[in-house]
Design a protein around this motif. Sequence first.
Motif, mmCIF file in Angstrom:
data_model
loop_
_atom_site.group_PDB
_atom_site.id
_atom_site.type_symbol
_atom_site.label_atom_id
_atom_site.label_comp_id
_atom_site.label_asym_id
_atom_site.label_seq_id
_atom_site.Cartn_x
_atom_site.Cartn_y
_atom_site.Cartn_z
ATOM 1 N N GLY A 37 89.465 21.023 -0.934
ATOM 2 C CA GLY A 37 88.831 21.922 -2.100
ATOM 3 C C GLY A 37 89.759 23.316 -1.948
ATOM 4 O O GLY A 37 90.807 23.343 -1.195
ATOM 5 N N THR A 38 89.468 24.140 -3.025
ATOM 6 C CA THR A 38 90.096 25.399 -3.053
ATOM 7 C C THR A 38 89.151 26.540 -2.879
ATOM 8 O O THR A 38 87.999 26.462 -3.402
ATOM 9 C CB THR A 38 90.851 25.564 -4.458
ATOM 10 O OG1 THR A 38 91.571 24.472 -4.940
ATOM 11 C CG2 THR A 38 91.414 26.902 -4.807
ATOM 12 N N TYR A 39 89.479 27.276 -1.802
ATOM 13 C CA TYR A 39 88.752 28.542 -1.528
ATOM 14 C C TYR A 39 89.205 29.640 -2.292
ATOM 15 O O TYR A 39 90.018 30.340 -1.715
ATOM 16 C CB TYR A 39 88.789 28.718 -0.195
ATOM 17 C CG TYR A 39 87.314 29.264 0.492
ATOM 18 C CD1 TYR A 39 87.018 30.778 0.084
ATOM 19 C CD2 TYR A 39 86.631 28.958 1.453
ATOM 20 C CE1 TYR A 39 85.895 31.418 0.592
ATOM 21 C CE2 TYR A 39 85.443 29.436 1.842
ATOM 22 C CZ TYR A 39 85.021 30.792 1.519
ATOM 23 O OH TYR A 39 84.079 31.389 1.889
ATOM 24 N N THR A 77 97.029 22.642 8.034
ATOM 25 C CA THR A 77 97.920 23.566 7.590
ATOM 26 C C THR A 77 97.451 23.827 6.109
ATOM 27 O O THR A 77 97.093 23.019 5.053
ATOM 28 C CB THR A 77 99.511 23.044 7.344
ATOM 29 O OG1 THR A 77 100.049 22.516 8.595
ATOM 30 C CG2 THR A 77 100.437 24.148 6.799
ATOM 31 N N PHE A 78 97.289 25.187 5.954
ATOM 32 C CA PHE A 78 96.769 25.700 4.755
ATOM 33 C C PHE A 78 97.926 26.715 3.915
ATOM 34 O O PHE A 78 98.437 27.260 4.671
ATOM 35 C CB PHE A 78 95.510 26.522 4.952
ATOM 36 C CG PHE A 78 94.442 25.548 5.371
ATOM 37 C CD1 PHE A 78 93.592 25.030 4.638
ATOM 38 C CD2 PHE A 78 94.043 25.206 6.841
ATOM 39 C CE1 PHE A 78 92.526 24.156 4.970
ATOM 40 C CE2 PHE A 78 93.140 24.321 7.206
ATOM 41 C CZ PHE A 78 92.363 23.885 6.286
ATOM 42 N N ILE A 79 97.564 26.847 2.769
ATOM 43 C CA ILE A 79 98.488 27.835 2.020
ATOM 44 C C ILE A 79 97.428 28.842 1.319
ATOM 45 O O ILE A 79 96.393 28.532 0.857
ATOM 46 C CB ILE A 79 99.187 27.295 0.935
ATOM 47 C CG1 ILE A 79 99.980 26.040 1.377
ATOM 48 C CG2 ILE A 79 100.005 28.290 0.314
ATOM 49 C CD1 ILE A 79 101.130 26.524 2.739
ATOM 50 N N GLU A 134 98.388 27.691 10.103
ATOM 51 C CA GLU A 134 98.182 26.523 10.919
ATOM 52 C C GLU A 134 96.735 26.660 11.503
ATOM 53 O O GLU A 134 96.616 27.612 12.499
ATOM 54 C CB GLU A 134 99.049 26.337 12.135
ATOM 55 C CG GLU A 134 100.586 26.366 11.523
ATOM 56 C CD GLU A 134 100.789 25.421 10.507
ATOM 57 O OE1 GLU A 134 100.252 24.181 10.920
ATOM 58 O OE2 GLU A 134 101.846 25.430 9.786
ATOM 59 N N SER A 135 95.902 25.908 11.460
ATOM 60 C CA SER A 135 94.537 25.787 11.954
ATOM 61 C C SER A 135 94.417 24.543 13.264
ATOM 62 O O SER A 135 94.778 23.364 12.794
ATOM 63 C CB SER A 135 93.282 25.600 11.218
ATOM 64 O OG SER A 135 92.106 25.542 11.388
ATOM 65 N N LYS A 136 93.912 25.133 14.230
ATOM 66 C CA LYS A 136 93.810 24.065 15.362
ATOM 67 C C LYS A 136 92.371 24.197 15.963
ATOM 68 O O LYS A 136 92.082 25.585 16.478
ATOM 69 C CB LYS A 136 94.780 24.182 16.244
ATOM 70 C CG LYS A 136 96.165 23.818 15.919
ATOM 71 C CD LYS A 136 97.344 23.865 17.046
ATOM 72 C CE LYS A 136 98.675 23.078 16.338
ATOM 73 N NZ LYS A 136 99.666 23.360 17.542
ATOM 74 N N THR A 137 91.668 23.267 16.231
ATOM 75 C CA THR A 137 90.319 23.265 16.702
ATOM 76 C C THR A 137 90.309 22.636 18.223
ATOM 77 O O THR A 137 90.791 21.342 18.016
ATOM 78 C CB THR A 137 89.321 22.707 16.050
ATOM 79 O OG1 THR A 137 89.225 23.545 14.491
ATOM 80 C CG2 THR A 137 87.799 22.824 16.583
ATOM 81 N N GLU A 183 94.237 23.615 1.593
ATOM 82 C CA GLU A 183 94.887 22.719 2.477
ATOM 83 C C GLU A 183 96.188 22.169 1.999
ATOM 84 O O GLU A 183 96.361 21.608 0.718
ATOM 85 C CB GLU A 183 93.976 21.732 2.740
ATOM 86 C CG GLU A 183 94.731 20.755 4.207
ATOM 87 C CD GLU A 183 93.616 19.619 4.690
ATOM 88 O OE1 GLU A 183 94.284 18.834 5.405
ATOM 89 O OE2 GLU A 183 92.631 19.547 3.972
ATOM 90 N N GLU A 184 97.116 22.180 2.608
ATOM 91 C CA GLU A 184 98.421 21.590 2.090
ATOM 92 C C GLU A 184 98.449 20.354 1.788
ATOM 93 O O GLU A 184 97.887 19.536 2.678
ATOM 94 C CB GLU A 184 99.591 21.945 3.223
ATOM 95 C CG GLU A 184 100.903 21.344 3.028
ATOM 96 C CD GLU A 184 101.849 21.658 4.123
ATOM 97 O OE1 GLU A 184 102.975 22.196 4.126
ATOM 98 O OE2 GLU A 184 101.773 21.179 5.108
ATOM 99 N N GLU A 185 99.084 19.773 0.907
ATOM 100 C CA GLU A 185 98.693 18.537 0.293
ATOM 101 C C GLU A 185 99.768 17.584 1.368
ATOM 102 O O GLU A 185 100.847 17.778 1.276
ATOM 103 C CB GLU A 185 99.275 18.344 -1.334
ATOM 104 C CG GLU A 185 98.146 19.141 -2.084
ATOM 105 C CD GLU A 185 98.531 18.781 -3.460
ATOM 106 O OE1 GLU A 185 99.428 17.987 -4.060
ATOM 107 O OE2 GLU A 185 97.806 19.548 -4.436
ATOM 108 N N LYS A 186 99.118 16.483 1.713
ATOM 109 C CA LYS A 186 100.023 15.534 2.364
ATOM 110 C C LYS A 186 99.387 14.095 1.852
ATOM 111 O O LYS A 186 98.121 13.599 1.411
ATOM 112 C CB LYS A 186 99.624 15.609 3.849
ATOM 113 C CG LYS A 186 99.981 16.864 4.358
ATOM 114 C CD LYS A 186 99.647 17.049 5.861
ATOM 115 C CE LYS A 186 100.149 18.260 6.576
ATOM 116 N NZ LYS A 186 99.987 18.251 8.220
ATOM 117 N N LEU A 187 100.138 13.129 1.855
ATOM 118 C CA LEU A 187 100.090 11.875 1.809
ATOM 119 C C LEU A 187 99.217 11.268 2.932
ATOM 120 O O LEU A 187 99.528 10.834 4.035
ATOM 121 C CB LEU A 187 101.294 11.142 1.481
ATOM 122 C CG LEU A 187 101.125 9.452 1.015
ATOM 123 C CD1 LEU A 187 100.617 9.360 -0.266
ATOM 124 C CD2 LEU A 187 102.831 8.555 1.077
#
Length: 312
Positions: free
Chosen positions: A106-108, A67-69, A30-33, A81-85
């Motif tokens: 993108g994909t890192y 949110t990232f995986i 979980e990324s929060k800025t 990044e978690e795919e969301k609609l």
Amino acid sequence: MKKITFTLALLLVCITSNAQKDFQGMAVYESKTSTADFKSRMSGNKDITPEMQKMIEERMKKMFEKTFILNFDKTSSIYKEEEKLDAPGQGQGGFRMMSSMMGGGGTYYKNAKEKTFTVDKEFMGKEFLVKDTLRNYNWKMEGETREIGGYMCYKATAVIPASKTDFRNFRPKKEEDVKKKEEEAKKEGENKSADAKAEDKKEKKTSFFDEVDLPKEITITAWYTMDIPVNQGPEGYWGLPGLILEVNDGKTTILCSKIVINPKEKTEIKAPNNGKVVTQKEYDDIVTKKMEEMMEMNQGQGRGGMQMRMGR
């Protein structure tokens, strides 16, 4: 007896080798800025109505909270990044561009063995494939420990240059600094002729970096666990003797919320391959130039222009 011992040893080596080869893990981050400084500046801007501010804050929350995986094996990983609609109008235009500058999109891919990374980026409607060498963090082991999600973690810190293409690094300039600059410009203008003033007004350009401060360096604090001995982590972070479960740079915190070791469904861990191939420096130069051009085109909107564009 010697033949039996040799056979058992060989079998053990094969089992261990296959186990390492098949090893894979999945971690959710979980990324929060923090947006407190931007909210403070907006609240003091008369050009932004309460309705506009509310809309902008909602959009900013979606950009600054993600949110990232991370899927990883012994030597490589992919972070996505978690795919969301997306809601209508939020998957395109300025919102999509700014979202990509918040660490999303993108994909890192990282290969710790080869010390390289590849990430696909979309910017201004163009696809880029950034390929370069992984950053050397020069981690300093701090000797502190804490528990994260049941894993014993160890603290490490590193100092790195701030990136101009990561919007999370930017800080709005202090109000007093902006006013001081305006007063100096006004005083300087009073001493000029009418023709000189007209020429200055004609040639005056609004720079994106006139609105924000970019620190030269950022201190990174990471917490890693030896229980998962892979030198991987979220985003471009790596190089510690265990999986990084938390990273903080003062404004942004990336925290692991879930770990699955050897999930039933394996993920193919490979580098993306779509887009124009560029180095990290080349990509940074492209983004910086385009941001400057956008601000020049938008100079007539006043000091609230940047925040309003973020909400579109």
